[in-house]
Every structure is written in C-alpha cells, then in structure tokens.
Enzyme design. Structure first.
Site, PDB file in Angstrom:
ATOM      1  N   THR A 116       5.232  65.987 116.771  1.00 28.16           N
ATOM      2  CA  THR A 116       5.207  65.960 118.232  1.00 28.16           C
ATOM      3  C   THR A 116       4.180  64.977 118.778  1.00 28.16           C
ATOM      4  O   THR A 116       3.166  64.699 118.114  1.00 28.16           O
ATOM      5  CB  THR A 116       4.839  67.383 118.751  1.00 28.16           C
ATOM      6  OG1 THR A 116       4.501  67.298 120.132  1.00 28.16           O
ATOM      7  CG2 THR A 116       3.639  67.971 118.024  1.00 28.16           C
ATOM      8  N   TYR A 140      -1.167  74.076 119.115  1.00 30.39           N
ATOM      9  CA  TYR A 140       0.176  73.617 118.726  1.00 30.39           C
ATOM     10  C   TYR A 140       0.095  72.220 118.109  1.00 30.39           C
ATOM     11  O   TYR A 140       0.561  71.991 116.980  1.00 30.39           O
ATOM     12  CB  TYR A 140       1.097  73.624 119.949  1.00 30.39           C
ATOM     13  CG  TYR A 140       2.419  72.911 119.737  1.00 30.39           C
ATOM     14  CD1 TYR A 140       3.346  73.374 118.812  1.00 30.39           C
ATOM     15  CD2 TYR A 140       2.733  71.758 120.458  1.00 30.39           C
ATOM     16  CE1 TYR A 140       4.554  72.719 118.614  1.00 30.39           C
ATOM     17  CE2 TYR A 140       3.937  71.096 120.269  1.00 30.39           C
ATOM     18  CZ  TYR A 140       4.843  71.573 119.346  1.00 30.39           C
ATOM     19  OH  TYR A 140       6.022  70.923 119.135  1.00 30.39           O
TER      20      TYR A 140
HETATM   21  N1  LIG Z   1      11.784  70.526 122.241  1.00 27.82           N
HETATM   22  C1  LIG Z   1      10.949  69.488 122.262  1.00 27.82           C
HETATM   23  O1  LIG Z   1      10.875  68.723 123.251  1.00 27.82           O
HETATM   24  C2  LIG Z   1      10.067  69.189 121.066  1.00 27.82           C
HETATM   25  C3  LIG Z   1       9.130  68.157 121.160  1.00 27.82           C
HETATM   26  C4  LIG Z   1       8.315  67.874 120.049  1.00 27.82           C
HETATM   27  C5  LIG Z   1       8.488  68.577 118.860  1.00 27.82           C
HETATM   28  N2  LIG Z   1       9.408  69.590 118.803  1.00 27.82           N
HETATM   29  C6  LIG Z   1       9.544  70.331 117.535  1.00 27.82           C
HETATM   30  O2  LIG Z   1      10.908  70.356 117.177  1.00 27.82           O
HETATM   31  C7  LIG Z   1      11.228  71.576 116.494  1.00 27.82           C
HETATM   32  C8  LIG Z   1      12.447  72.220 117.135  1.00 27.82           C
HETATM   33  O3  LIG Z   1      12.200  72.435 118.526  1.00 27.82           O
HETATM   34  P1  LIG Z   1      13.249  73.235 119.410  1.00 27.82           P
HETATM   35  O4  LIG Z   1      12.958  72.881 120.826  1.00 27.82           O
HETATM   36  O5  LIG Z   1      14.611  73.047 118.865  1.00 27.82           O
HETATM   37  O6  LIG Z   1      12.739  74.737 119.163  1.00 27.82           O
HETATM   38  P2  LIG Z   1      13.594  76.100 119.016  1.00 27.82           P
HETATM   39  O7  LIG Z   1      12.617  77.207 119.248  1.00 27.82           O
HETATM   40  O8  LIG Z   1      14.822  76.045 119.834  1.00 27.82           O
HETATM   41  O9  LIG Z   1      14.015  76.087 117.472  1.00 27.82           O
HETATM   42  C9  LIG Z   1      13.173  76.527 116.434  1.00 27.82           C
HETATM   43  C10 LIG Z   1      14.012  77.345 115.484  1.00 27.82           C
HETATM   44  O10 LIG Z   1      13.227  77.692 114.340  1.00 27.82           O
HETATM   45  C11 LIG Z   1      13.468  79.044 114.001  1.00 27.82           C
HETATM   46  N3  LIG Z   1      12.265  79.518 113.299  1.00 27.82           N
HETATM   47  C12 LIG Z   1      10.992  79.495 113.768  1.00 27.82           C
HETATM   48  N4  LIG Z   1      10.149  79.923 112.837  1.00 27.82           N
HETATM   49  C13 LIG Z   1      10.891  80.240 111.735  1.00 27.82           C
HETATM   50  C14 LIG Z   1      10.581  80.721 110.424  1.00 27.82           C
HETATM   51  N5  LIG Z   1       9.319  80.980 110.054  1.00 27.82           N
HETATM   52  N6  LIG Z   1      11.606  80.914 109.548  1.00 27.82           N
HETATM   53  C15 LIG Z   1      12.878  80.659 109.917  1.00 27.82           C
HETATM   54  N7  LIG Z   1      13.243  80.177 111.132  1.00 27.82           N
HETATM   55  C16 LIG Z   1      12.247  79.978 112.034  1.00 27.82           C
HETATM   56  C17 LIG Z   1      13.751  79.740 115.325  1.00 27.82           C
HETATM   57  O11 LIG Z   1      14.504  80.926 115.166  1.00 27.82           O
HETATM   58  C18 LIG Z   1      14.512  78.656 116.081  1.00 27.82           C
HETATM   59  O12 LIG Z   1      15.901  78.765 115.864  1.00 27.82           O
HETATM   60  C19 LIG Z   1       9.964  72.446 116.591  1.00 27.82           C
HETATM   61  O13 LIG Z   1       9.309  72.363 115.342  1.00 27.82           O
HETATM   62  C20 LIG Z   1       9.140  71.786 117.678  1.00 27.82           C
HETATM   63  O14 LIG Z   1       7.760  71.947 117.449  1.00 27.82           O
HETATM   64  C21 LIG Z   1      10.194  69.916 119.875  1.00 27.82           C
END
Ligand SMILES: NC(=O)c1ccc[n+]([C@@H]2O[C@H](COP(=O)([O-])OP(=O)(O)OC[C@H]3O[C@@H](n4cnc5c(N)ncnc54)[C@H](O)[C@@H]3O)[C@@H](O)[C@H]2O)c1
Length: 322
Positions: A116, A140
């Site tokens: 991120t 985070y």
């Molecule tokens: N959305 C954004 O703009 C953004 C920006 C930068 C980084 N990210 C990173 O991208 C990734 C995905 O983001 P997102 O927005 O799709 O989030 P999200 O919460 O929609 O998806 C995360 C998924 O991981 C699963 N999960 C979490 N911990 C788990 C574990 N220990 N075991 C099994 N499953 C687990 C959750 O059930 C969920 O389905 C994250 O790692 C986030 O930090 C997202």
C-alpha cells in the site's frame, strides 16, 4: 500457472482471481470469509481456510501444488489499525508468515503481495517514487512494510520471486463480474459518497484546510481492473528481478471534494458535504509515480479515468441494492 489467491473473496481479490482466469491461469481462492461473503467467490475454486492455520494452509499447497501466490488477504482498515494495532501485527504479519511456511514447504515460483501507499506516510516529494523514504504513520502501513521486508527475505532464502505491489486507492468495479467494493465498515470515499448522497445525506469530509488546491486531501485512484491487470503482468513476467516493490497508481490526483462532485453528478443530484476535523495520520496528497511498473511490465492505467471509475462504482451500487 496455478495460483493461490489469498483474500480472493475480497473486493480486489475477486477481481484479480477473475482476471487471472481470463488470462488462462487457474485461480484457487483461499479466504476464511471474515470480511467477505461467499457470493463473491462465484464459480472459482475455493478453499475456506484461515491463513494463520499453518497446517491447513500447507494442506491446500500439498493438494494443489501452486506455481504462484497472490497474497491479498489481510486487515485493511487504517482507522481500525490505530485503535487496535495488535490485530494488524497478528493478521498482516503472523498470517502472512504462516503462508510463507507453506511456500517454504511447497516451493512456488512467484509470490505477489498487496502492499500500500501507506508505507510512505507523509511523503515530502510527490509524485511518490518507490525509493522515497518509508515512514508509515499508521500501524496498518507499518504492518504492510514489515511484511514486504519479511517476504523479500524469505524469497531470497527459499528461492522464489517476490514482488510487492503498493496500491494507491483502488476503486470502481468490473462492469460484468458483479463483484464491486463492499467493506464493513466502509471507509473508502467513493462507496461512502454513493451511499450518503443516494440516501439523501451529506458526505463527511475530514479536513478542508490542507495545503491542496481546494483544501481537501488529494488521492490517486486506480480502477480495480487496471490493478488486476498489473497482477497478471507481474505474475507472468519472466525476467523481473526478485525483491522489488512497485507503485500501482495513475500519477494523477483528485481531491476529495472533486470525487464527491463527480459522484453527485453521476447520480444526477447536487453534491452535499459536511466538513469535519482532519483525521490523524492522513497525508495531504498521495500520488504515485508508477513509471517503474510501466518500464518493467509495460503496464499503464487504461480504465482509470475518474468518470469511468465512478460510473462503474455507481452501477455496482445500484445492482447491489436491486
Ligand atoms: N482497497 C484498497 O484501496 C487498497 C489499497 C492498498 C492496499 N490494499 C490491500 O489490498 C488487499 C485487499 O484489499 P480489499 O480492499 O480487497 O480488502 P477486503 O477486506 O475486501 O479483502 C480481504 C479479504 O481477505 C480475507 N482475509 C483477511 N484475513 C484473512 C485470513 N487471516 N485468512 C483468510 N482470509 C483472510 C477477508 O475475508 C477478505 O475477503 C488488502 O491486503 C489491502 O491491505 C487495498
């Protein structure tokens, strides 16, 4: 390639898994559904496993013998990480380390990690390059940076290729896959603005006295389809040096106010705001210099125009509530 997609039931992971399948790869979604519903998995191969359960995750690797991993699972709320940092050490580090145990026992060729822009904190030079100082201001961002380092070290020790993709703001939805953005609680601006404005309320904006053209924070929005495309390219790359971290963004910034106005215009109503105090740790401007990704993977954002991002997010919100 056969690819384990952790967090594949999440917002971005659901897009990445489908984009991989479209590109001819086999995606195996691994998710325990703590922050998603099974409906987003659709007809993808699915293993409901928590990553911290090392023996079960090793069992998945033993059964499928994947060539690659895309690790998106994690806790991703900046605000929650300030209130409960321990959840972030636990889920973003311990669960990630458990996944690395599986990669050591059942060696893969390539491992991509969802990192991120929060690893940079308050960057002084914008657009932000990958060699900018890494000074996260939230637990985070710190947990993501710590896992990047652990991953690159593990990759050297075990002998697989590691790549971290530092996303700026993922937004929008694929117009056909029916898997848009849905977090609980929702902290991301576009879905929050849609919900507030469509429900007749005002959008809360945190801070209007930042050193930016209209006083509200400026962010770099990348369409989730462009983001998914970057993953496919990074996984398929033949000669990408291991241990690299790349920004994924557009190099263009939009203010919070501009985004809310774009959402209102798409909904055909007037924008309505409530200005609140600044939130601790929110940098005024975050814009990516993503030229390294262009150079190494021939990637460029193709559908990350703000109007298109908002249009696909609004369409998804309409579909969801039908
Ligand atoms: N959305 C954004 O703009 C953004 C920006 C930068 C980084 N990210 C990173 O991208 C990734 C995905 O983001 P997102 O927005 O799709 O989030 P999200 O919460 O929609 O998806 C995360 C998924 O991981 C699963 N999960 C979490 N911990 C788990 C574990 N220990 N075991 C099994 N499953 C687990 C959750 O059930 C969920 O389905 C994250 O790692 C986030 O930090 C997202």
């Amino acid at each position: 390639m056969r690819v384990v997609v952790t967090g594949g039931a999440g917002y971005i992971g659901a897009h990445v898994a489908r984009a991989l399948r479209l590109a001819g790869h086999e995606a195996i979604v691994v998710d325990d559904l703590r922050a998603a519903s099974a409906s987003r998995v659709g007809d993808l191969v699915f293993e409901k496993v928590a990553l911290e359960d090392t023996e079960r995750i090793c069992g998945v690797f033993e059964r499928y013998r994947p060539d690659g991993v895309v690790h998106l699972a994690g806790s991703a709320s900046v605000a929650e990480s300030v209130r409960h940092p321990e959840v972030y050490w636990d889920n973003n580090l311990r669960s990630g380390a458990s996944l690395l145990v599986a990669c050591a026992r059942y060696p893969v060729r390539a491992f991509l990690f969802s990192s991120t822009a929060a690893v940079y904190g308050n960057a002084e030079v914008v657009p932000i390059r990958e060699d900018s100082p890494l000074k996260p201001t939230t637990p985070y961002g710190a947990s993501k940076l710590a896992f990047e380092r652990l991953l690159h070290t593990a990759a050297r020790a075990v002998g697989f290729r590691s790549t971290a993709l530092r996303y700026f703001n993922a937004a929008g939805a694929n117009p056909e896959w029916g898997v848009g953005e849905e977090h609980d609680p929702e902290e991301h601006l576009i879905p929050r603005a849609i919900e507030a404005l469509a429900g007749g309320g005002n959008v809360q904006i945190y801070g209007n006295d930042y050193p930016t053209p209209d006083g509200t924070c400026v962010r770099d929005y990348v369409h989730v389809d462009d983001l998914a495309d970057a993953h496919v390219r990074a996984l398929e790359a033949e000669n990408l040096e291991s241990g690299r971290s790349f920004n994924v963004g557009t190099g263009r910034g939009h203010s919070v106010r501009e985004v809310v106005e774009t959402v209102a215009s798409r909904l055909g109503i007037a924008p309505r705001f409530d200005f609140k105090d600044r939130r601790p740790g929110d940098p005024p401007t975050l814009i990516a210099d993503a030229s390294a990704l262009g150079e190494h993977l021939d990637w460029s954002p193709r559908v990350s125009d703000l109007d298109y991002i908002v249009a696909t997010a609004v369409d998804w919100a309409h579909r969801r509530t039908i």
